[in-house]
Motif scaffolding. Structure first.
Motif, PDB file in Angstrom:
ATOM      1  N   VAL A 329       0.676   4.183   8.068  1.00  0.00           N
ATOM      2  CA  VAL A 329       0.364   3.753   6.665  1.00  0.00           C
ATOM      3  C   VAL A 329       1.568   2.815   6.076  1.00  0.00           C
ATOM      4  N   THR A 330       0.885   2.000   5.231  1.00  0.00           N
ATOM      5  CA  THR A 330       1.817   1.097   4.398  1.00  0.00           C
ATOM      6  C   THR A 330       1.948   1.677   3.036  1.00  0.00           C
ATOM      7  N   LEU A 331       3.201   2.231   2.592  1.00  0.00           N
ATOM      8  CA  LEU A 331       3.182   2.563   1.083  1.00  0.00           C
ATOM      9  C   LEU A 331       3.488   1.601   0.236  1.00  0.00           C
ATOM     10  N   HIS A 332       2.944   1.230  -1.075  1.00  0.00           N
ATOM     11  CA  HIS A 332       3.305   0.331  -2.127  1.00  0.00           C
ATOM     12  C   HIS A 332       3.655   0.917  -3.400  1.00  0.00           C
ATOM     13  N   ALA A 333       4.497   0.471  -3.928  1.00  0.00           N
ATOM     14  CA  ALA A 333       4.855   0.706  -5.253  1.00  0.00           C
ATOM     15  C   ALA A 333       5.372  -0.114  -6.175  1.00  0.00           C
ATOM     16  N   ASP A 334       5.047   0.051  -7.728  1.00  0.00           N
ATOM     17  CA  ASP A 334       5.428  -0.816  -8.721  1.00  0.00           C
ATOM     18  C   ASP A 334       6.812  -0.708  -9.005  1.00  0.00           C
ATOM     19  N   PRO A 335       7.537  -2.074  -8.842  1.00  0.00           N
ATOM     20  CA  PRO A 335       8.808  -1.878  -9.420  1.00  0.00           C
ATOM     21  C   PRO A 335       9.101  -1.282 -10.515  1.00  0.00           C
ATOM     22  N   ALA A 336       8.157  -1.513 -11.565  1.00  0.00           N
ATOM     23  CA  ALA A 336       8.326  -1.161 -13.079  1.00  0.00           C
ATOM     24  C   ALA A 336       8.189   0.326 -13.091  1.00  0.00           C
ATOM     25  N   ARG A 337       7.940   1.075 -12.102  1.00  0.00           N
ATOM     26  CA  ARG A 337       7.813   2.548 -12.257  1.00  0.00           C
ATOM     27  C   ARG A 337       8.963   3.263 -11.367  1.00  0.00           C
TER      28      ARG A 337
END
Length: 357
Positions: A329-337
């Motif tokens: 899996v490739t996990l993504h996250a919003d830098p603002a959070r």
């Protein structure tokens, strides 16, 4: 004028200092939750306010009046304990009105106050029963009613729901929230349960080792934790911590090529809440790759453990998400959070988009 002022309170038992300088101010109508693990000093602080114990130094002030040395019965404070502390031989009505009876309040006034409190708490049909005939939630309502009829300046709750099962705790949280909104009373509430704190409080004081680690609204505590301790204490599953080193342009997550834009110039920890991770790309977002090694179904969601080399992170996804153990899996996250903490002192570092202090 503030309702309650706690001014530099300390408490020592011999050579052991339990409270190490607590300062708090409560305005009228606030619901303050003292939150922390066992031994952090939250119940000790509540006992200072109630008068069950006196501080070693410092002052407790209620509506401009110092309470130091004032007997508990003269403080105009009502307290609800973890144990219901009801008289088994008295009816529900007598239990609710017992304090008024001891103060010599006229019978007609007592009965009016009992009826009003029982109606608010939805136990008016139980007034003639004995505590032994009631459920745990009903007994706790009676204990709250006994405090309510006094109409005190301040209500204190010491882990009042910890003896109830999960369903009753949820019901009583809703009842307490409704009561606070209806009556606008000022409350100090002690718990180790973060869900109680998040759902009930107007402000939370997270305590650790006799000090307040952070004081703020539930949203501030959860979304902008001041320290790593607060970040990991609030939230289930807890926040993931990814070690990172400073490089040109920001922080590079250990073991990856991912760089988070940040002004940090020293080793740091990047905090990511499990629900912040996404399987779908996020524009300009943080990206890490790993392998699913554990899945737990909780009902409404799945808690997924992902191995990033020797390190593991946790994410939450909807229950119907198609995912299996062993999947890459490739996990993504919003830098603002995201939250970033200094690796040395574990305090929060400023990030783009953070509100001005």
């Amino acid at each position: 004028m503030s309702t309650l002022d706690i001014r530099n309170i300390t408490k020592s038992f011999g050579a052991t200092q339990t409270l190490k300088g607590i300062d708090l101010t409560l305005e009228q109508g606030e619901f303050l939750v003292l939150l922390g693990s066992s031994g952090c000093g939250k119940s000790t602080l509540l006992s200072m306010v109630s008068g069950l114990s006196e501080p070693t130094s410092g002052e407790v002030v209620l509506n401009g009046r110092s309470l130091n040395g004032v007997h508990p019965k003269n403080r105009d404070i009502a307290m609800v304990f973890q144990s219901y502390a009801l008289y088994p031989n008295l009816s529900v009505g007598r239990n609710i009105g017992f304090g008024l009876e001891m103060r010599g309040v006229a019978r007609a006034d007592r009965e009016a106050a009992i009826a009003e409190a029982a109606q608010i708490l939805r136990i008016d049909h139980l007034l003639d029963r004995k505590p032994g005939d009631l459920s745990g939630g009903q007994r706790q309502r009676v204990a709250i009613g006994r405090a309510l009829v006094r109409k005190p300046q301040l209500f204190l709750f010491d882990e009042p729901l910890s003896n109830l099962d999960a369903k009753l705790r949820m019901e009583m949280r809703s009842e307490l929230k409704r009561l606070h909104q209806m009556l606008g009373v000022t409350v100090v509430y002690v718990t180790h349960d973060q869900i109680e704190a998040m759902t009930l409080a107007t402000r939370i004081a997270v305590m650790r080792d006799g000090r307040i680690e952070q004081l703020g609204t539930p949203e501030e505590i959860y979304n902008r934790p001041a320290t790593r301790f607060v970040a990991e204490f609030m939230g289930a599953p807890p926040m993931n911590m990814l070690p990172a080193e400073p490089v040109a342009g920001g922080l590079r997550i250990e073991g990856t090529d991912t760089v988070l834009p940040c002004a940090a110039r020293a080793p740091a920890l990047i905090g990511v809440r499990p629900e912040t991770f996404r399987l779908a790309p996020v524009a300009g977002g943080l990206t890490v790759q790993g392998t699913v090694d554990l899945i737990e179904l909780t009902g409404p969601e799945k808690i997924v453990s992902v191995a990033l080399g020797a390190r593991h992170v946790t994410m939450t996804v909807p229950a119907d998400t198609a995912i299996a153990i062993g999947d890459p899996v490739t996990l993504h996250a919003d830098p603002a959070r995201l939250s970033v903490f200094d690796a040395a002192d574990e305090t929060r570092l400023a990030m783009p988009g953070d509100p001005a202090p």
